[in-house]
Design a protein around this motif. Sequence first.
Motif, PDB file in Angstrom:
ATOM      1  N   LEU A 298       1.096  -1.344  -0.251  1.00  0.00           N
ATOM      2  CA  LEU A 298      -0.150  -0.124   0.201  1.00  0.00           C
ATOM      3  C   LEU A 298       0.844   1.083  -0.186  1.00  0.00           C
ATOM      4  CD1 LEU A 298      -3.046  -1.168   2.592  1.00  0.00           C
ATOM      5  CD2 LEU A 298      -3.353  -0.312  -0.113  1.00  0.00           C
ATOM      6  N   TYR A 299       2.400   1.210   0.475  1.00  0.00           N
ATOM      7  CA  TYR A 299       2.944   2.262   0.551  1.00  0.00           C
ATOM      8  C   TYR A 299       3.132   2.958  -0.893  1.00  0.00           C
ATOM      9  CZ  TYR A 299       5.023   1.648   4.826  1.00  0.00           C
ATOM     10  OH  TYR A 299       5.038   1.474   6.235  1.00  0.00           O
ATOM     11  N   VAL A 301       1.225   2.931  -3.690  1.00  0.00           N
ATOM     12  CA  VAL A 301      -0.309   3.702  -3.790  1.00  0.00           C
ATOM     13  C   VAL A 301      -0.384   5.097  -2.995  1.00  0.00           C
ATOM     14  CG1 VAL A 301      -2.504   3.172  -3.119  1.00  0.00           C
ATOM     15  CG2 VAL A 301      -1.442   1.141  -3.986  1.00  0.00           C
TER      16      VAL A 301
END
Length: 327
Positions: A298-299, A301
Motif C-alpha cells: 500500500l505504500y 499507492v
Amino acid sequence: MIRYALRRLGQGLIVLLIAYTVAFFLLSALPSDGVMARYADPALGLSQAEIEEIRRELGADQPVIVQYVTALGGFLTGNLGYSVRTGTPVGALIADALPATLALAGAAIALAALLALLIAYVATLPRMGVIGSFFRALPSFLVSLPGFWVAILLLQFFSFRLGWVDVIDPGPVEGLILPTLTLVVPMAAPLIQVLIRSIDEVKAQPFVQVLRARGAGESRIFWGNVLRNAALPALTMTGLLFGELISGAVVTETVYGRTGLGSLVVTAVSNRDTPVLLGVVLVAAVAYVLINFIVDMLYPVLDVRLRDAGEQRGRPHATAREERTSA
C-alpha cells in the motif's frame, strides 16, 4: 514491483520458519510436557508403564531434534498435530477460534483508527489552545489504563448498572460491543501519537504554506493533502496492532468469556498443550507477515514518490540506453 513483492514473500517465509523453530525449542525447554500434565494425574489411575506407552505413541519420548523434524514436516504439509488435552486436531481448534478473534480485531482496529484520526485532526488544528493541548496529552493517559480494569469498568457500568449490553449469552453483534471498546482504548493511543507527529511534520513542509497562501482552508488542506502524506507511519502502526490482536486478545477474551485465540492460548498454557501453542504462534506469525506485506504494497499507492522511486530503480538500464541514444 513484482520482484519486490516476491522478495518480500520470500522473506516472510523465512520469518515463519524462524518463528516456528524458536517457539518449538523454547516450549521444549520447559521442565515438563503436556503428556505428563494430562496423564500423570493420580485421579486417572494410570501406571507409569501406561504413561510411557502414551508418550511413545505421541512421540514425546523421541529426542528433541527428531520431534522438531517431525513437527516441521507436519507444519510444511499443513498438519499441525493434535491437542494433548482433547485429542482434537490443532487445525480444527484454530479454525473454530479464529473467526471470533478476527471479528473482534477487525472491529477494534477500525474504531481505533477512526477515533485516532478524529482526535489527531482536532489536536493539529491551528489556534486550538487548551483543547489542542488536551488532545495531544490524551495518548499518554489512554496507554496507561490497564486493559483488565477498562474491561471490568465497562462491564460494571454498561451491563450491570445501565443494562444496555447483555454479556450473558449475547448476540453476535452485542457480544462485540464491550470487548471492542476495551481494545480501542490502548490501541488508539499509539495511533493518535504517531498521527499527530506525522501531521505536524507534514504541515511544516513548504507545499502546505503554498496551499494556505492560495487561500485553501485548513479542512481542505488536511483531508486533501496532509493526511495522505502523513498516513504511512500510522499505517505501519495499524498493521502491527492488528497483527497483535490476531495472535489473541488474551485479557479481553478472558474477562468477557469469549471463545477465540486468546482463550485457546490460556487453556493451552494451563495444560502445557505444546501443539496448540505452536499452532497459535504460527497463526500469529502468518498474520504479521501478511499484514506487513499488505502494508508494504500500500505504500506506493499512498505516496507517489515511492512509486516513482521504484520505477526508477526498475529501469536503470533502460534509462542508460535512452541517454546513449539521445547522445
